[in-house]
Design a protein around this motif. Sequence first.
Motif, PDB file in Angstrom:
ATOM      1  N   SER A  39      -6.963  -2.573   5.222  1.00 15.90           N
ATOM      2  CA  SER A  39      -6.141  -2.302   4.343  1.00 15.90           C
ATOM      3  C   SER A  39      -5.943  -0.859   3.809  1.00 15.90           C
ATOM      4  O   SER A  39      -6.959   0.034   4.085  1.00 15.90           O
ATOM      5  CB  SER A  39      -5.974  -2.999   2.846  1.00 15.90           C
ATOM      6  OG  SER A  39      -6.847  -2.616   2.004  1.00 15.90           O
ATOM      7  N   GLY A  42      -7.933   0.467  -2.028  1.00 20.13           N
ATOM      8  CA  GLY A  42      -7.440   0.061  -3.354  1.00 20.13           C
ATOM      9  C   GLY A  42      -6.670  -1.409  -3.096  1.00 20.13           C
ATOM     10  O   GLY A  42      -6.319  -1.804  -4.390  1.00 20.13           O
ATOM     11  N   GLY A  44      -7.401  -4.186  -2.510  1.00 21.82           N
ATOM     12  CA  GLY A  44      -8.259  -5.271  -3.179  1.00 21.82           C
ATOM     13  C   GLY A  44      -9.319  -6.180  -1.995  1.00 21.82           C
ATOM     14  O   GLY A  44      -9.244  -7.276  -2.323  1.00 21.82           O
ATOM     15  N   ALA A 199      -6.828 -12.041  -6.660  1.00 22.22           N
ATOM     16  CA  ALA A 199      -8.544 -12.077  -7.096  1.00 22.22           C
ATOM     17  C   ALA A 199      -8.770 -12.242  -8.661  1.00 22.22           C
ATOM     18  O   ALA A 199      -9.671 -12.537  -8.973  1.00 22.22           O
ATOM     19  CB  ALA A 199      -9.027 -10.859  -6.299  1.00 22.22           C
TER      20      ALA A 199
HETATM   21  N1  LIG Z   1      -4.669  -7.230 -11.317  1.00 23.70           N
HETATM   22  C1  LIG Z   1      -5.502  -7.136 -10.218  1.00 23.70           C
HETATM   23  N2  LIG Z   1      -6.179  -6.200  -9.647  1.00 23.70           N
HETATM   24  C2  LIG Z   1      -6.912  -6.246  -8.713  1.00 23.70           C
HETATM   25  C3  LIG Z   1      -6.930  -7.459  -7.947  1.00 23.70           C
HETATM   26  N3  LIG Z   1      -7.581  -7.094  -6.669  1.00 23.70           N
HETATM   27  C4  LIG Z   1      -8.151  -6.106  -6.939  1.00 23.70           C
HETATM   28  N4  LIG Z   1      -7.572  -5.345  -8.050  1.00 23.70           N
HETATM   29  C5  LIG Z   1      -8.102  -3.885  -8.517  1.00 23.70           C
HETATM   30  O1  LIG Z   1      -7.797  -3.097  -7.724  1.00 23.70           O
HETATM   31  C6  LIG Z   1      -8.541  -2.094  -7.586  1.00 23.70           C
HETATM   32  C7  LIG Z   1      -9.044  -1.876  -6.342  1.00 23.70           C
HETATM   33  O2  LIG Z   1      -9.670  -2.963  -5.912  1.00 23.70           O
HETATM   34  P1  LIG Z   1     -11.019  -3.199  -4.604  1.00 23.70           P
HETATM   35  O3  LIG Z   1     -11.421  -4.444  -4.462  1.00 23.70           O
HETATM   36  O4  LIG Z   1     -11.993  -2.097  -4.895  1.00 23.70           O
HETATM   37  O5  LIG Z   1     -10.163  -2.764  -3.449  1.00 23.70           O
HETATM   38  P2  LIG Z   1     -10.498  -2.128  -1.715  1.00 23.70           P
HETATM   39  O6  LIG Z   1     -10.749  -0.748  -1.952  1.00 23.70           O
HETATM   40  O7  LIG Z   1      -9.458  -2.511  -0.986  1.00 23.70           O
HETATM   41  O8  LIG Z   1     -11.705  -2.634  -1.576  1.00 23.70           O
HETATM   42  C8  LIG Z   1      -9.488  -2.447  -8.456  1.00 23.70           C
HETATM   43  O9  LIG Z   1      -9.386  -1.724  -9.791  1.00 23.70           O
HETATM   44  C9  LIG Z   1      -9.237  -3.712  -8.573  1.00 23.70           C
HETATM   45  O10 LIG Z   1     -10.239  -4.377  -9.909  1.00 23.70           O
HETATM   46  C10 LIG Z   1      -5.938  -8.495  -8.147  1.00 23.70           C
HETATM   47  O11 LIG Z   1      -5.824  -9.521  -7.554  1.00 23.70           O
HETATM   48  N5  LIG Z   1      -5.250  -8.316  -9.471  1.00 23.70           N
END
Ligand SMILES: Nc1nc2c(ncn2[C@@H]2O[C@H](COP(=O)(O)OP(=O)(O)O)[C@@H](O)[C@H]2O)c(=O)[nH]1
Length: 223
Positions: A39, A42, A44, A199
Amino acid sequence: MSPRIVEVREGILKKNDALAGELRTRFRQAGLSVVSLVSSPGAGKTALLERTLAGLRATDRVAALVGDLATDRDAQRLGRAGVPVRQITTGTVCHLDAEMVARALDDWRLADLDLLFIENVGNLVCPASYDLGESLRVVLMSVTEGEDKPLKYPTIFNSADLAVITKCDLAAAVEFRRAEAEANVRLVRPGIEILATSARTGEGFDAWLDRLRRLRGAGQGTS
Ligand SMILES: Nc1nc2c(ncn2[C@@H]2O[C@H](COP(=O)(O)OP(=O)(O)O)[C@@H](O)[C@H]2O)c(=O)[nH]1
Ligand SMILES: [Mg+2]
């Protein structure tokens, strides 16, 4: 691009494909199903995996590899689930490749695992070309990114076996148009299965975890 650069690139990809093929055979022999997540940064991936590992660890032997250019922050987050996790730091490289995965797994007993997750470096371009030997490649697209991303980055969506729309709890706030987003995903990857999750609230996780449980022990897939 000069023919020489094209030649070198093709050589690198061929070498990666061969190594990924060997990995896929090892995974199958060990009865291990491997799921990779791709992806934009950020979207998720780590949040989805945190909840996934927590949901599966009681019934399945799960583990994760996670790639980033720098830091072991994601490995620390995922490690809280109490399952084996290893960070791969790529330095300046914008994707994982099969060699990095093979090296990271070097001292793991694959036969002791049912499901291995590989979180790729956040990037909608480079990871598309690198087979990691996975059984299932999942592309995530969060509701905050805009419905048009599959049209702009078709290669990564086209290389995936399953699409997950993430952060559905925020859909109303950003006026996300789900039907349009799904239509765009299927324009570039006709017939692909699409799930939608949060999530934060757990929405969609029953279907997502069911999908993963169906993979278990299959050790093979479509990619
Ligand atoms: N509201 C909300 N925020 C999310 C969700 N999933 C991830 N986030 C937020 O999005 C940001 C990036 O998430 P992360 O899991 O680190 O994304 P990655 O870089 O794809 O691994 C973080 O601040 C998470 O808390 C979700 O389902 N809902
Ligand atoms: Mg992450």
